[in-house]
Scaffold this motif. Structure first.
Motif, short mmCIF file in Angstrom:
data_model
loop_
_atom_site.label_atom_id
_atom_site.label_comp_id
_atom_site.label_asym_id
_atom_site.label_seq_id
_atom_site.Cartn_x
_atom_site.Cartn_y
_atom_site.Cartn_z
N ASP A 67 0.82 -1.22 0.00
CA ASP A 67 0.00 0.00 0.00
C ASP A 67 0.85 1.27 0.00
OD1 ASP A 67 -2.43 1.55 0.35
OD2 ASP A 67 -1.84 1.77 2.45
N ARG A 95 0.86 4.24 -2.94
CA ARG A 95 0.56 5.65 -2.67
C ARG A 95 1.71 6.55 -3.14
NH1 ARG A 95 0.28 7.54 1.97
NH2 ARG A 95 1.10 5.85 3.24
N TYR A 106 -7.99 4.31 -3.72
CA TYR A 106 -7.05 5.43 -3.56
C TYR A 106 -7.72 6.75 -3.92
CZ TYR A 106 -3.59 1.92 -2.70
OH TYR A 106 -2.91 0.89 -2.12
N ILE A 133 -2.21 11.70 -0.77
CA ILE A 133 -2.74 10.46 -1.32
C ILE A 133 -3.22 9.58 -0.17
CG2 ILE A 133 -2.30 8.49 -2.82
CD1 ILE A 133 -2.01 11.26 -4.17
N SER A 164 -5.49 6.11 1.17
CA SER A 164 -6.09 4.83 0.80
C SER A 164 -7.09 4.43 1.88
CB SER A 164 -5.02 3.74 0.64
OG SER A 164 -4.51 3.32 1.87
#
Length: 605
Positions: A34, A38, A118, A136, A138
């Protein structure tokens, strides 16, 4: 051979979705976490360099079986125009996060599988570029972010209105102009005075950057050779994992159209290898532990090298090639038809090698001196077949094998020795020509005995096996000499004759105490009674054996040990006598004189 140009990210991702851009089947699976996803999204939104991706045009002589990037599900079964050699992790991450209308299958920092959508925080995104990573965001698959062990909701983005209120733009439809426009209207409607101006800044700072983002792409021509593809891949592969020849051949064999047309299915090299390796290792444990994986012990590359040696030997006999060889190029040039023809021969040859090793009393992977030496041995067996079954041939093979082990000839680079051994061993066995260099150049210097202390040395393992082979009788299970079948049953291992505790009194006379001279193959049960001085543990062993002491002396001598020296705790006498007997054992196996340690100076010249 290659061309470099810049391609819009949108067009690259569209090619991934349509199946026009695929992966050659030797590429490993996508596995970014993850945090890295990002970070790469932030890179794209800032129009920072992404790094060059490398592709190979299809339609050339080198044909790979291909597969779509993770997440791509094109209609039908489209043929790829380009194969992605380098850039899989980057493009798959961007494809899933910016193109697919589904949560991304990724992992958290601990490697646990998770699903994520996202978003980009509009307010943060129009701020300083240094803060873009923080912009950014998530969120889980249900678009609800929770804390306190999932008891407290801190962010709910499950509706468009909620996304607009939070000021978080969903990135998965960034290239869909109609959906972006609909979302923009909802966002401005939520707070017209504030959001109209913010959207203008966001569109310029982020959306226009993503729409214009270009990917530098090298296209290798379809005519590029497989060896060149392999070399280029290894130089540019950002994953840092070298390309395995077996994986490359798996992809090319699966892409062999002639085989598919003839059989109706593609050739599955991993399954063929699995069957061969499982059959060998289940019967001959020396080839590796199956519970530790197929590549434990005898590997797929060992097997391919043996096939390449046989194929190049055949071609040399036919005047089609100049040398016997098994370099990477030879493996990459191995046609599927030749592999199909030779694989059963080599499987049988390695089975013969397993029997041969058992006759040398080598049955465990940990006791195998050199795995590499088995490659030319199997190749020679495949070439000569039953011509190696005669008594004279067996003696020559044994001499060659033990010269390689005790002369420690396979400790360095082996490919050149492979070639020489195949080219020299075959005529030596068949026509009694000059012995191979592995035999003529092998020497065992007697003082090497002093430094053989662990299984890291091939000669150490070799002497251990030779002691069993020449008839060593266990000191507890005294009914018959040790045999390959009893080694595991009795838990036979290298045991120290004069125990470590005995040397604490300083009575080693300056001689090595942990070399092979003071070690021998014995069962775990015998070792349990071997504490203290030999004079104190021998009566216990003799009593347990139910033998007369002089008969037990005969058992000791099967280990090339002077019984008197052992009974009298005379380590110096024991060491010198056993060194001489081990030298003779080595001399006999190698078929030549050892280099003596005590030659007068004039004789040594």
């Amino acid at each position: 051979m290659a061309a470099l140009d810049n391609v819009k990210l949108k067009d690259v991702l569209a090619d991934v979705a349509s199946g026009s851009l695929q992966l050659p089947d030797f590429q490993r699976n996508w596995k970014w976490d993850d945090d890295r996803i990002r970070a790469i999204i932030a890179t794209v939104t800032l129009d920072y360099p992404l790094g060059v991706v490398m592709t190979l045009q299809t339609g050339g002589a080198t044909r790979f079986r291909s597969r779509t990037l993770t997440g791509a599900r094109p209609d039908g079964d489209p043929a790829a125009d380009l194969l992605l050699l380098d850039g899989q992790q980057r493009l798959t991450s961007l494809f899933q996060a910016l193109w697919l209308d589904a949560p991304v299958e990724t992992a958290d920092a601990r490697g646990k599988a998770i699903q994520r959508w996202y978003y980009v925080d509009i307010v943060k995104a129009v701020g300083p570029s240094a803060d873009r990573d923080e912009a950014i965001v998530s969120v889980p698959a249900d678009k609800v972010l929770r804390t306190d062990f999932n008891r407290t909701v801190v962010l709910d983005l499950s509706t468009t209105e909620a996304e607009c209120t939070a000021g978080l733009f969903p990135l998965h439809f960034v290239f869909d102009a109609q959906r972006v426009n609909e979302w923009k209207k909802a966002y401005i409607k939520a707070d017209e005075d504030r959001n109209w101006d913010l959207w203008g800044q966001f569109d310029e700072a982020v959306l226009q950057q993503v729409r214009a983002f270009q990917v530098p792409m090298i296209r290798l021509a379809a005519s590029t050779s497989m060896d060149a593809v392999c070399a280029v891949f290894e130089r540019v592969n950002t994953g840092g994992v070298p390309l395995n020849v077996f994986e490359l051949l798996t992809a090319t064999y699966a892409g062999d159209r002639d085989y598919v047309e003839r059989t109706g299915d593609y050739y599955q090299l991993p399954e063929v290898w699995r069957e061969i390796k499982q059959a060998l290792a289940s019967k001959y444990p020396v080839f590796g532990r199956l519970d530790s994986g197929l590549e434990n012990g005898l590997s797929s590359i060992d097997f391919l090298q043996a096939i390449a040696l046989v194929r190049t030997w055949e071609r040399k006999q036919q005047g089609l090639g100049a040398t016997v060889s098994c370099k990477r190029r030879d493996l990459l040039d191995l046609p599927l038809a030749d592999f199909v023809r030779l694989a059963p021969k080599l499987a049988d040859a390695f089975a013969w090698v397993g029997d041969f090793l058992e006759r040398q009393c080598i049955v465990s992977p940990t006791d195998l001196p050199y795995k590499t030496q088995l490659v030319p041995l199997a190749a020679v067996r495949a070439i000569l077949d039953t011509a190696m079954d005669g008594l004279g041939a067996e003696e020559k093979v044994e001499q060659w094998y033990w010269c390689g082990v005790l002369g420690e000839m396979y400790g360095g680079s082996t490919e050149t020795r492979f070639t020489k051994d195949v080219e020299q061993l075959v005529p030596w066995i068949v026509q009694d020509e000059r012995a191979p260099e592995t035999v003529t150049e092998a020497f065992f210097f007697a003082d090497r005995l002093d430094t053989l202390t662990t299984r890291n040395s091939a000669a150490y393992k070799g002497i251990y096996a030779l002691l069993i082979k020449q008839g060593a009788v266990d000191w507890h299970h005294t009914g018959a000499p040790l045999s390959p079948g009893r080694l595991d049953e009795y838990s036979v291992d290298v045991r120290q004759i004069f125990p470590k505790t005995w040397f604490r009194r300083g009575n080693s006379h300056g001689l090595p105490t942990s070399s092979i001279v003071n070690k021998t193959p014995l069962s775990y049960r015998a070792a349990m009674d071997m504490t203290g001085a030999p004079s104190s543990y021998l009566p216990t062993l003799i009593a347990a054996s139910d033998m007369r002491p002089e008969w037990f002396d005969d058992v000791l001598t099967t280990h090339l040990i002077d019984p008197d020296a052992l009974r009298e705790n005379d380590y110096e006498r024991f060491y010198h006598d056993r060194s001489k007997q081990l030298q003779d054992l080595v001399h006999s196996a190698m078929g030549k004189k050892t280099m003596l340690r005590d030659l007068p100076e004039d004789d040594a010249r």
